[in-house]
Design a protein around this motif. Structure first.
Motif, PDB file in Angstrom:
ATOM      1  N   LEU A   1     -12.033   5.729   7.459  1.00  0.00           N
ATOM      2  CA  LEU A   1     -11.934   6.936   8.282  1.00  0.00           C
ATOM      3  C   LEU A   1     -11.308   6.715   9.662  1.00  0.00           C
ATOM      4  CD1 LEU A   1     -15.336   8.707   7.457  1.00  0.00           C
ATOM      5  CD2 LEU A   1     -13.117   9.041   6.353  1.00  0.00           C
ATOM      6  N   LYS A   2     -10.919   5.494   9.984  1.00  0.00           N
ATOM      7  CA  LYS A   2     -10.290   5.192  11.279  1.00  0.00           C
ATOM      8  C   LYS A   2      -8.783   5.019  11.103  1.00  0.00           C
ATOM      9  CE  LYS A   2     -14.040   4.408  13.897  1.00  0.00           C
ATOM     10  NZ  LYS A   2     -14.432   5.350  14.883  1.00  0.00           N
ATOM     11  N   VAL A   3      -8.023   5.557  12.043  1.00  0.00           N
ATOM     12  CA  VAL A   3      -6.570   5.408  12.019  1.00  0.00           C
ATOM     13  C   VAL A   3      -6.219   4.004  12.507  1.00  0.00           C
ATOM     14  CG1 VAL A   3      -4.377   6.261  12.941  1.00  0.00           C
ATOM     15  CG2 VAL A   3      -6.231   7.873  12.430  1.00  0.00           C
ATOM     16  N   VAL A   4      -5.520   3.241  11.660  1.00  0.00           N
ATOM     17  CA  VAL A   4      -5.080   1.898  12.054  1.00  0.00           C
ATOM     18  C   VAL A   4      -3.560   1.834  12.234  1.00  0.00           C
ATOM     19  CG1 VAL A   4      -7.099   0.734  11.086  1.00  0.00           C
ATOM     20  CG2 VAL A   4      -5.076   1.034   9.669  1.00  0.00           C
ATOM     21  N   TYR A   5      -2.851   2.848  11.760  1.00  0.00           N
ATOM     22  CA  TYR A   5      -1.418   2.980  12.005  1.00  0.00           C
ATOM     23  C   TYR A   5      -1.070   4.453  11.965  1.00  0.00           C
ATOM     24  CZ  TYR A   5       3.617   3.194  11.411  1.00  0.00           C
ATOM     25  OH  TYR A   5       4.950   3.504  11.580  1.00  0.00           O
ATOM     26  N   ILE A   6      -0.189   4.868  12.855  1.00  0.00           N
ATOM     27  CA  ILE A   6       0.373   6.214  12.780  1.00  0.00           C
ATOM     28  C   ILE A   6       1.823   6.158  13.226  1.00  0.00           C
ATOM     29  CG2 ILE A   6      -0.533   6.870  15.051  1.00  0.00           C
ATOM     30  CD1 ILE A   6      -0.774   9.786  13.601  1.00  0.00           C
ATOM     31  N   GLY A   7       2.677   6.758  12.424  1.00  0.00           N
ATOM     32  CA  GLY A   7       4.088   6.876  12.752  1.00  0.00           C
ATOM     33  C   GLY A   7       4.494   8.327  12.596  1.00  0.00           C
ATOM     34  N   VAL A   8       4.945   8.935  13.679  1.00  0.00           N
ATOM     35  CA  VAL A   8       5.356  10.341  13.681  1.00  0.00           C
ATOM     36  C   VAL A   8       6.836  10.388  14.033  1.00  0.00           C
ATOM     37  CG1 VAL A   8       4.952  12.628  14.666  1.00  0.00           C
ATOM     38  CG2 VAL A   8       3.037  11.017  14.450  1.00  0.00           C
ATOM     39  N   GLU A   9       7.603  11.045  13.204  1.00  0.00           N
ATOM     40  CA  GLU A   9       9.051  11.128  13.434  1.00  0.00           C
ATOM     41  C   GLU A   9       9.348  12.024  14.641  1.00  0.00           C
ATOM     42  OE1 GLU A   9      10.954   9.125  11.949  1.00  0.00           O
ATOM     43  OE2 GLU A   9       9.846   8.625  10.134  1.00  0.00           O
ATOM     44  N   SER A  10      10.242  11.551  15.492  1.00  0.00           N
ATOM     45  CA  SER A  10      10.653  12.334  16.655  1.00  0.00           C
ATOM     46  C   SER A  10      12.042  12.938  16.462  1.00  0.00           C
ATOM     47  CB  SER A  10      10.629  11.459  17.912  1.00  0.00           C
ATOM     48  OG  SER A  10      11.480  10.353  17.748  1.00  0.00           O
ATOM     49  N   ALA A  11      12.685  12.590  15.364  1.00  0.00           N
ATOM     50  CA  ALA A  11      14.023  13.104  15.043  1.00  0.00           C
ATOM     51  C   ALA A  11      14.101  13.276  13.529  1.00  0.00           C
ATOM     52  CB  ALA A  11      15.081  12.119  15.523  1.00  0.00           C
ATOM     53  N   PRO A  12      15.107  13.996  13.038  1.00  0.00           N
ATOM     54  CA  PRO A  12      15.246  14.139  11.584  1.00  0.00           C
ATOM     55  C   PRO A  12      15.370  12.781  10.893  1.00  0.00           C
ATOM     56  CG  PRO A  12      16.666  15.705  12.719  1.00  0.00           C
ATOM     57  CD  PRO A  12      16.117  14.765  13.768  1.00  0.00           C
ATOM     58  N   GLY A  13      14.901  12.732   9.645  1.00  0.00           N
ATOM     59  CA  GLY A  13      14.992  11.508   8.859  1.00  0.00           C
ATOM     60  C   GLY A  13      13.640  10.844   8.694  1.00  0.00           C
ATOM     61  N   VAL A  14      13.667   9.728   7.981  1.00  0.00           N
ATOM     62  CA  VAL A  14      12.438   8.988   7.677  1.00  0.00           C
ATOM     63  C   VAL A  14      12.607   7.562   8.185  1.00  0.00           C
ATOM     64  CG1 VAL A  14      10.898   8.184   5.850  1.00  0.00           C
ATOM     65  CG2 VAL A  14      12.021  10.406   5.624  1.00  0.00           C
ATOM     66  N   THR A  15      11.866   7.234   9.227  1.00  0.00           N
ATOM     67  CA  THR A  15      11.879   5.864   9.750  1.00  0.00           C
ATOM     68  C   THR A  15      10.432   5.381   9.861  1.00  0.00           C
ATOM     69  OG1 THR A  15      11.998   6.658  12.043  1.00  0.00           O
ATOM     70  CG2 THR A  15      14.083   6.142  10.965  1.00  0.00           C
ATOM     71  N   VAL A  16       9.740   5.754  10.948  1.00  0.00           N
ATOM     72  CA  VAL A  16       8.373   5.281  11.195  1.00  0.00           C
ATOM     73  C   VAL A  16       7.343   5.873  10.236  1.00  0.00           C
ATOM     74  CG1 VAL A  16       8.825   4.790  13.620  1.00  0.00           C
ATOM     75  CG2 VAL A  16       7.930   7.041  12.976  1.00  0.00           C
ATOM     76  N   SER A  17       7.726   6.894   9.484  1.00  0.00           N
ATOM     77  CA  SER A  17       6.789   7.523   8.547  1.00  0.00           C
ATOM     78  C   SER A  17       7.059   7.152   7.093  1.00  0.00           C
ATOM     79  CB  SER A  17       6.834   9.052   8.686  1.00  0.00           C
ATOM     80  OG  SER A  17       8.081   9.560   8.226  1.00  0.00           O
ATOM     81  N   GLY A  18       7.987   6.257   6.863  1.00  0.00           N
ATOM     82  CA  GLY A  18       8.334   5.866   5.499  1.00  0.00           C
ATOM     83  C   GLY A  18       7.458   4.746   4.972  1.00  0.00           C
ATOM     84  N   ALA A  19       7.526   4.538   3.689  1.00  0.00           N
ATOM     85  CA  ALA A  19       6.718   3.506   3.035  1.00  0.00           C
ATOM     86  C   ALA A  19       7.059   2.110   3.550  1.00  0.00           C
ATOM     87  CB  ALA A  19       6.892   3.573   1.520  1.00  0.00           C
ATOM     88  N   THR A  20       8.320   1.868   3.859  1.00  0.00           N
ATOM     89  CA  THR A  20       8.714   0.554   4.378  1.00  0.00           C
ATOM     90  C   THR A  20       8.037   0.280   5.707  1.00  0.00           C
ATOM     91  OG1 THR A  20      10.819   0.667   3.215  1.00  0.00           O
ATOM     92  CG2 THR A  20      10.694  -0.864   5.056  1.00  0.00           C
ATOM     93  N   ALA A  21       8.010   1.279   6.592  1.00  0.00           N
ATOM     94  CA  ALA A  21       7.347   1.128   7.891  1.00  0.00           C
ATOM     95  C   ALA A  21       5.850   0.906   7.717  1.00  0.00           C
ATOM     96  CB  ALA A  21       7.606   2.356   8.764  1.00  0.00           C
ATOM     97  N   VAL A  22       5.241   1.644   6.799  1.00  0.00           N
ATOM     98  CA  VAL A  22       3.810   1.502   6.541  1.00  0.00           C
ATOM     99  C   VAL A  22       3.514   0.100   5.997  1.00  0.00           C
ATOM    100  CG1 VAL A  22       1.892   2.306   5.085  1.00  0.00           C
ATOM    101  CG2 VAL A  22       3.359   3.964   6.252  1.00  0.00           C
ATOM    102  N   LEU A  23       4.311  -0.349   5.045  1.00  0.00           N
ATOM    103  CA  LEU A  23       4.098  -1.691   4.478  1.00  0.00           C
ATOM    104  C   LEU A  23       4.178  -2.776   5.541  1.00  0.00           C
ATOM    105  CD1 LEU A  23       6.033  -1.321   1.130  1.00  0.00           C
ATOM    106  CD2 LEU A  23       3.636  -2.069   1.347  1.00  0.00           C
ATOM    107  N   ALA A  24       5.057  -2.604   6.502  1.00  0.00           N
ATOM    108  CA  ALA A  24       5.218  -3.589   7.580  1.00  0.00           C
ATOM    109  C   ALA A  24       3.968  -3.670   8.462  1.00  0.00           C
ATOM    110  CB  ALA A  24       6.439  -3.257   8.429  1.00  0.00           C
ATOM    111  N   LYS A  25       3.158  -2.611   8.447  1.00  0.00           N
ATOM    112  CA  LYS A  25       1.952  -2.571   9.289  1.00  0.00           C
ATOM    113  C   LYS A  25       0.690  -2.963   8.518  1.00  0.00           C
ATOM    114  CE  LYS A  25       4.155  -1.202  12.913  1.00  0.00           C
ATOM    115  NZ  LYS A  25       4.224  -2.005  14.131  1.00  0.00           N
ATOM    116  N   LEU A  26       0.798  -3.155   7.217  1.00  0.00           N
ATOM    117  CA  LEU A  26      -0.405  -3.505   6.422  1.00  0.00           C
ATOM    118  C   LEU A  26      -0.645  -5.006   6.435  1.00  0.00           C
ATOM    119  CD1 LEU A  26       0.020  -1.122   3.373  1.00  0.00           C
ATOM    120  CD2 LEU A  26      -1.685  -0.972   5.180  1.00  0.00           C
TER     121      LEU A  26
END
Length: 169
Positions: free
Chosen positions: A144-169
Motif C-alpha cells: 500500500l506504499k508508493v515506492v516509485y511514481i513516474g508521471v508524464e509531463s509531455a506526450p509519449g511514454v517515458t517515466v510511466s512505461g514498463a522499462t522505466a518501472v523495471l529499472a526501479k524494481l
C-alpha cells in the motif's frame, strides 16, 4: 490536491473490473469490485492512461506492459493494473482487443475517485474527453506504499512505461 509521492500510502477506493473469462470473448461479464485495499501485502504496478483505445495508450503504453509482464513478475510484482477513467465495460473490451487476457487487470476508475485523491487527474475537456481524466503515470506500490511514481509531463511514454518501472524494481 497535491500529487501522491514516494512513501505515501495509496487511498483505499473501489475500482471496477470485469474478470478475464475466455468464455466471454464477445461480451463483457458483470463488473466486480477491485478495492485498492486488496493490494495490502503485495507488490503492485499500477499504470494510468488518459483513455482506452487512444493512440499512445493503445499503441505504446499498454503493449509495453503486456510485453514485459514476465520481466515484472520475475522482479517480484504480484499484480499489474491498468487504470483509466473509462467504465469497466470499455476497459474489458480494450483488454480483449489487446489480448492482455488475465495478465493485466483492466480497471475502471469511472468516477475518478482514485485519480482525484492521488492528485493524478487532468482536465481534457478541450479534447472532448471530459474534465476528470487520468494523467499518464505508473507507480509501484509495495504493501500500500508508493515506492516509485513516474508521471508524464509531455506526450509519449517515458517515466510511466514498463522499462522505466523495471529499472526501479
Amino acid at each position: 490536491m497535491a500529487q501522491i509521492q514516494i512513501g505515501d500510502t495509496i487511498p483505499i477506493v473501489n475500482l471496477k473490473y470485469c474478470p478475464y473469462d475466455p468464455k466471454l470473448a464477445n461480451a463483457c461479464g458483470i463488473p466486480q469490485v477491485l478495492s485498492t485495499e486488496s493490494f495490502k501485502g503485495k507488490k503492485v504496478v499500477l499504470f494510468g492512461v488518459p483513455g482506452a483505445f487512444t493512440p499512445t495508450c493503445n499503441n505504446s503504453h499498454l503493449p509495453e506492459f503486456h510485453e514485459k509482464f514476465s520481466d515484472l513478475a520475475n522482479k517480484g510484482v504480484d499484480t499489474v493494473v491498468c487504470l483509466s477513467t473509462a467504465d469497466a465495460f470499455v476497459m474489458d473490451a480494450w483488454g480483449k482487443w489487446t489480448k492482455v487476457n488475465d495478465k493485466i487487470i483492466m480497471a475502471a476508475d469511472g468516477n475518478g475517485e482514485f485519480i482525484q485523491k492521488t492528485g493524478l487527474s487532468q482536465d481534457l475537456t478541450k479534447m472532448g474527453m471530459g474534465a476528470v481524466r487520468s494523467k499518464r503515470f505508473a507507480m509501484v506500490i509495495d504493501d500500500l506504499k508508493v515506492v516509485y511514481i513516474g508521471v508524464e509531463s509531455a506526450p509519449g511514454v517515458t517515466v510511466s512505461g514498463a522499462t522505466a518501472v523495471l529499472a526501479k524494481l
